[in-house]
Design a protein around this motif. Structure first.
Motif, PDB file in Angstrom:
ATOM      1  N   ALA A 146      14.567  68.417  70.060  1.00  0.00           N
ATOM      2  CA  ALA A 146      13.445  67.589  70.517  1.00  0.00           C
ATOM      3  C   ALA A 146      12.107  68.248  70.218  1.00  0.00           C
ATOM      4  O   ALA A 146      11.091  67.572  70.071  1.00  0.00           O
ATOM      5  N   LEU A 147      12.103  69.569  70.157  1.00  0.00           N
ATOM      6  CA  LEU A 147      10.837  70.301  70.024  1.00  0.00           C
ATOM      7  C   LEU A 147      10.399  70.503  68.585  1.00  0.00           C
ATOM      8  O   LEU A 147       9.257  70.851  68.336  1.00  0.00           O
ATOM      9  N   PHE A 148      11.322  70.337  67.651  1.00  0.00           N
ATOM     10  CA  PHE A 148      11.004  70.699  66.275  1.00  0.00           C
ATOM     11  C   PHE A 148      10.896  69.462  65.392  1.00  0.00           C
ATOM     12  O   PHE A 148      11.886  68.847  65.041  1.00  0.00           O
ATOM     13  N   ASP A 149       9.672  69.132  65.064  1.00  0.00           N
ATOM     14  CA  ASP A 149       9.393  68.040  64.148  1.00  0.00           C
ATOM     15  C   ASP A 149       9.859  68.472  62.767  1.00  0.00           C
ATOM     16  O   ASP A 149       9.619  69.605  62.356  1.00  0.00           O
ATOM     17  N   LEU A 150      10.549  67.583  62.070  1.00  0.00           N
ATOM     18  CA  LEU A 150      11.015  67.921  60.720  1.00  0.00           C
ATOM     19  C   LEU A 150      10.216  67.169  59.662  1.00  0.00           C
ATOM     20  O   LEU A 150      10.405  67.389  58.478  1.00  0.00           O
ATOM     21  N   GLY A 151       9.362  66.265  60.108  1.00  0.00           N
ATOM     22  CA  GLY A 151       8.607  65.429  59.172  1.00  0.00           C
ATOM     23  C   GLY A 151       9.227  64.049  59.036  1.00  0.00           C
ATOM     24  O   GLY A 151       8.855  63.268  58.169  1.00  0.00           O
ATOM     25  N   GLU A 152      10.155  63.741  59.958  1.00  0.00           N
ATOM     26  CA  GLU A 152      10.859  62.454  59.897  1.00  0.00           C
ATOM     27  C   GLU A 152       9.953  61.306  60.326  1.00  0.00           C
ATOM     28  O   GLU A 152       8.964  61.514  61.010  1.00  0.00           O
ATOM     29  N   ARG A 153      10.365  60.095  59.957  1.00  0.00           N
ATOM     30  CA  ARG A 153       9.664  58.898  60.413  1.00  0.00           C
ATOM     31  C   ARG A 153       9.996  58.665  61.896  1.00  0.00           C
ATOM     32  O   ARG A 153       9.146  58.271  62.675  1.00  0.00           O
ATOM     33  N   ALA A 154      11.256  58.909  62.288  1.00  0.00           N
ATOM     34  CA  ALA A 154      11.644  58.708  63.691  1.00  0.00           C
ATOM     35  C   ALA A 154      12.884  59.530  64.015  1.00  0.00           C
ATOM     36  O   ALA A 154      13.682  59.837  63.133  1.00  0.00           O
ATOM     37  N   LYS A 155      12.999  59.853  65.287  1.00  0.00           N
ATOM     38  CA  LYS A 155      14.234  60.449  65.777  1.00  0.00           C
ATOM     39  C   LYS A 155      15.130  59.323  66.284  1.00  0.00           C
ATOM     40  O   LYS A 155      14.655  58.425  66.995  1.00  0.00           O
ATOM     41  N   VAL A 156      16.392  59.399  65.917  1.00  0.00           N
ATOM     42  CA  VAL A 156      17.368  58.415  66.378  1.00  0.00           C
ATOM     43  C   VAL A 156      18.363  59.175  67.239  1.00  0.00           C
ATOM     44  O   VAL A 156      19.033  60.094  66.754  1.00  0.00           O
ATOM     45  N   VAL A 157      18.426  58.830  68.514  1.00  0.00           N
ATOM     46  CA  VAL A 157      19.350  59.546  69.390  1.00  0.00           C
ATOM     47  C   VAL A 157      20.642  58.735  69.533  1.00  0.00           C
ATOM     48  O   VAL A 157      20.612  57.518  69.717  1.00  0.00           O
ATOM     49  N   ILE A 158      21.757  59.412  69.355  1.00  0.00           N
ATOM     50  CA  ILE A 158      23.060  58.776  69.489  1.00  0.00           C
ATOM     51  C   ILE A 158      23.668  59.261  70.801  1.00  0.00           C
ATOM     52  O   ILE A 158      23.767  60.459  71.046  1.00  0.00           O
ATOM     53  N   PHE A 159      24.018  58.285  71.624  1.00  0.00           N
ATOM     54  CA  PHE A 159      24.484  58.562  72.984  1.00  0.00           C
ATOM     55  C   PHE A 159      25.773  57.767  73.102  1.00  0.00           C
ATOM     56  O   PHE A 159      25.778  56.557  72.904  1.00  0.00           O
ATOM     57  N   SER A 160      26.890  58.466  73.367  1.00  0.00           N
ATOM     58  CA  SER A 160      28.155  57.739  73.374  1.00  0.00           C
ATOM     59  C   SER A 160      28.574  57.450  74.810  1.00  0.00           C
ATOM     60  O   SER A 160      28.218  58.193  75.737  1.00  0.00           O
ATOM     61  N   ILE A 161      29.342  56.392  74.968  1.00  0.00           N
ATOM     62  CA  ILE A 161      29.678  55.954  76.320  1.00  0.00           C
ATOM     63  C   ILE A 161      30.783  56.807  76.952  1.00  0.00           C
ATOM     64  O   ILE A 161      31.189  56.554  78.079  1.00  0.00           O
ATOM     65  N   THR A 162      31.236  57.838  76.236  1.00  0.00           N
ATOM     66  CA  THR A 162      32.150  58.797  76.877  1.00  0.00           C
ATOM     67  C   THR A 162      31.349  59.881  77.599  1.00  0.00           C
ATOM     68  O   THR A 162      31.911  60.762  78.232  1.00  0.00           O
ATOM     69  N   GLU A 163      30.012  59.795  77.492  1.00  0.00           N
ATOM     70  CA  GLU A 163      29.152  60.738  78.214  1.00  0.00           C
ATOM     71  C   GLU A 163      28.736  60.077  79.545  1.00  0.00           C
ATOM     72  O   GLU A 163      29.116  58.943  79.825  1.00  0.00           O
ATOM     73  N   GLY A 164      27.947  60.767  80.321  1.00  0.00           N
ATOM     74  CA  GLY A 164      27.530  60.195  81.616  1.00  0.00           C
ATOM     75  C   GLY A 164      26.334  59.268  81.463  1.00  0.00           C
ATOM     76  O   GLY A 164      25.483  59.475  80.595  1.00  0.00           O
ATOM     77  N   GLU A 165      26.253  58.250  82.328  1.00  0.00           N
ATOM     78  CA  GLU A 165      25.127  57.298  82.272  1.00  0.00           C
ATOM     79  C   GLU A 165      23.784  57.979  82.509  1.00  0.00           C
ATOM     80  O   GLU A 165      22.743  57.460  82.134  1.00  0.00           O
ATOM     81  N   ASP A 166      23.841  59.140  83.196  1.00  0.00           N
ATOM     82  CA  ASP A 166      22.577  59.798  83.558  1.00  0.00           C
ATOM     83  C   ASP A 166      22.092  60.785  82.491  1.00  0.00           C
ATOM     84  O   ASP A 166      21.137  61.517  82.710  1.00  0.00           O
ATOM     85  N   LYS A 167      22.743  60.783  81.342  1.00  0.00           N
ATOM     86  CA  LYS A 167      22.345  61.745  80.303  1.00  0.00           C
ATOM     87  C   LYS A 167      20.853  61.646  79.939  1.00  0.00           C
ATOM     88  O   LYS A 167      20.198  62.674  79.781  1.00  0.00           O
ATOM     89  N   PRO A 168      20.298  60.435  79.824  1.00  0.00           N
ATOM     90  CA  PRO A 168      18.860  60.368  79.504  1.00  0.00           C
ATOM     91  C   PRO A 168      17.991  61.035  80.571  1.00  0.00           C
ATOM     92  O   PRO A 168      16.936  61.579  80.262  1.00  0.00           O
ATOM     93  N   LEU A 169      18.458  60.998  81.829  1.00  0.00           N
ATOM     94  CA  LEU A 169      17.679  61.614  82.902  1.00  0.00           C
ATOM     95  C   LEU A 169      17.817  63.135  82.846  1.00  0.00           C
ATOM     96  O   LEU A 169      16.904  63.868  83.218  1.00  0.00           O
ATOM     97  N   LYS A 170      18.986  63.589  82.377  1.00  0.00           N
ATOM     98  CA  LYS A 170      19.211  65.032  82.293  1.00  0.00           C
ATOM     99  C   LYS A 170      18.513  65.643  81.080  1.00  0.00           C
ATOM    100  O   LYS A 170      18.205  66.830  81.080  1.00  0.00           O
TER     101      LYS A 170
END
Lengths: 285, 113
Positions: A192-216
């Protein structure tokens, strides 16, 4: 650059805290303040007057060595940011769409990438930069789909940095008007801290993880522009509350664009592809 | 642990600016919303500083509290997370106005003999 006013007084150490002294270069430096005050600080060496700290406030000229204190005002990640901006310019000049794919380990980044590249093969020319601590397994998986890929092994490093991407681009030589997918090291913190020069970051979050992952991991979800909620095909077997997970993600970042997908069945991929095509068209302008 | 590469950057930048002078103190500014843990930086600092002009230098870290401003009602408030809702109007769109700093403020060098 001088951080006090933005003037190009680089190189020499900036000394002490007084504003006028902060603008003093080795050969003097003229400077106009916002209120119109103009300072000219001709400064020939050697001096004939004594250097005293006490006189500082009234215009003594204590050089860095006397003061001992040197103002730096430098961004710690400034160098990465500089290279990232250079990469961004490199992409823009070639009409390339670069995306930085981030997730926890095992969220399905590589599978999603394989599926996306295979489905869009006839419409989009793409290449991939793979970041992992070790092995070239992922680059090999991508190459097996017929897409060019280059592996970066970060060793102890937990994220990709802009200079790694710069070096990878020199080898990869992506075509003008193509898509460069940068698959970051599986980690929801550091990338999250290191810009690579991309147009956008795409975060992949799978439903085998916890619903609260974005909060964590609010930094990553806050830095991303797109959220791919992956492994939706497993929904009947899990007690995952997708609506709550999306609400959590949007509470961290209301600007997130959310796509619910399955890289295995292909469910929900069409809107993601439409977004990709739209962004590529914009990058080519 | 990105603090290691961040601390390496700090040492490299300061060593370059010190141009051979021995550095006795370094002051950083780290925002509380920056995803950087000051204790982890402190832990890495001595290791990274060894065998450089910063060896043995004191490290001072000023932690900057997080503050946000609501896009909708312009209220300003303290933040402990880099996101959230406006405590006044409940809107979810806010701007971080401080707390993301990651800067090297100053260094103290040993006066030339």
């Amino acid at each position: 650059m001088c951080v006090t006013c933005g003037c190009a007084n680089s190189g020499e150490a900036i000394v002490e805290t007084h504003e006028w002294r902060a603008h003093r270069g080795p050969d003097g430096h003229e400077h106009v303040h916002a209120d119109g005050t103009r300072h000219t600080h001709a400064h020939s060496r050697p001096h004939t007057h004594p250097h005293t700290r006490a006189g500082g406030a009234r215009g003594g000229h204590a050089p860095a060595a006397d003061a001992g204190l040197v103002r730096l005002e430098q961004q710690i990640l400034g160098k990465n940011q500089l290279i990232a901006e250079r990469n961004r310019g490199w992409f823009a000049g070639r009409g390339i769409l670069a995306l930085n794919l981030v997730s926890s380990p095992g969220a399905g980044k590589t599978t999603l990438l394989e599926r996306t590249l295979a489905d869009l093969k006839s419409a989009i020319k793409a290449s991939v930069i793979e970041g992992d601590q070790a092995t070239s397994n992922d680059a090999e998986r991508i190459r097996a789909t017929g897409v060019e890929a280059i592996q970066i092994n970060t060793g102890a490093g937990c994220h990709l940095e802009a200079d790694m991407v710069e070096r990878a681009l020199a080898v990869l030589q992506p075509e003008a008007g193509s898509v460069v997918m940068i698959e970051n090291v599986g980690n929801l913190v550091c990338p999250a801290l290191f810009d690579l020069g991309e147009r956008a970051k795409v975060v992949i979050f799978s439903i085998t993880e916890g619903e609260d992952k974005p909060l964590k991991y609010p930094h990553m979800f806050g830095a991303a522009e797109v959220l791919l909620l992956n492994k939706m095909d497993l929904a009947p077997h899990l007690r995952f509350d997708a609506a709550r997970a999306v609400d959590n993600a949007l509470s961290v970042n209301p600007r997130l664009r959310v796509f619910r997908v399955s890289a295995v069945t292909g469910e929900g991929l069409a809107p993601w592809y439409a977004w990709l095509r739209g962004e590529l068209a914009a990058a080519r302008l | 642990m990105h603090e290691l590469s961040i601390t390496r950057s700090v040492v490299a930048i300061v060593a370059e600016r010190a141009a051979g002078q021995r550095v006795t103190r370094v002051r950083l500014e780290i925002g509380r919303l920056s995803a950087v843990v000051p204790d982890a930086i402190r832990f890495c600092f001595d290791l990274c500083a060894a065998n450089t002009p910063l060896a043995g230098a004191a490290l001072q870290i000023d932690e900057i509290p997080g503050r946000g401003r609501c896009d909708a009602c312009c209220a300003e408030f303290a933040l402990t997370m880099p996101a959230g809702r406006c405590p006044r109007c409940g809107a979810g769109s806010l701007r971080l106005i401080s707390g993301q700093e990651m800067n090297i403020k100053e260094m103290e060098v040993e006066p030339c003999a």
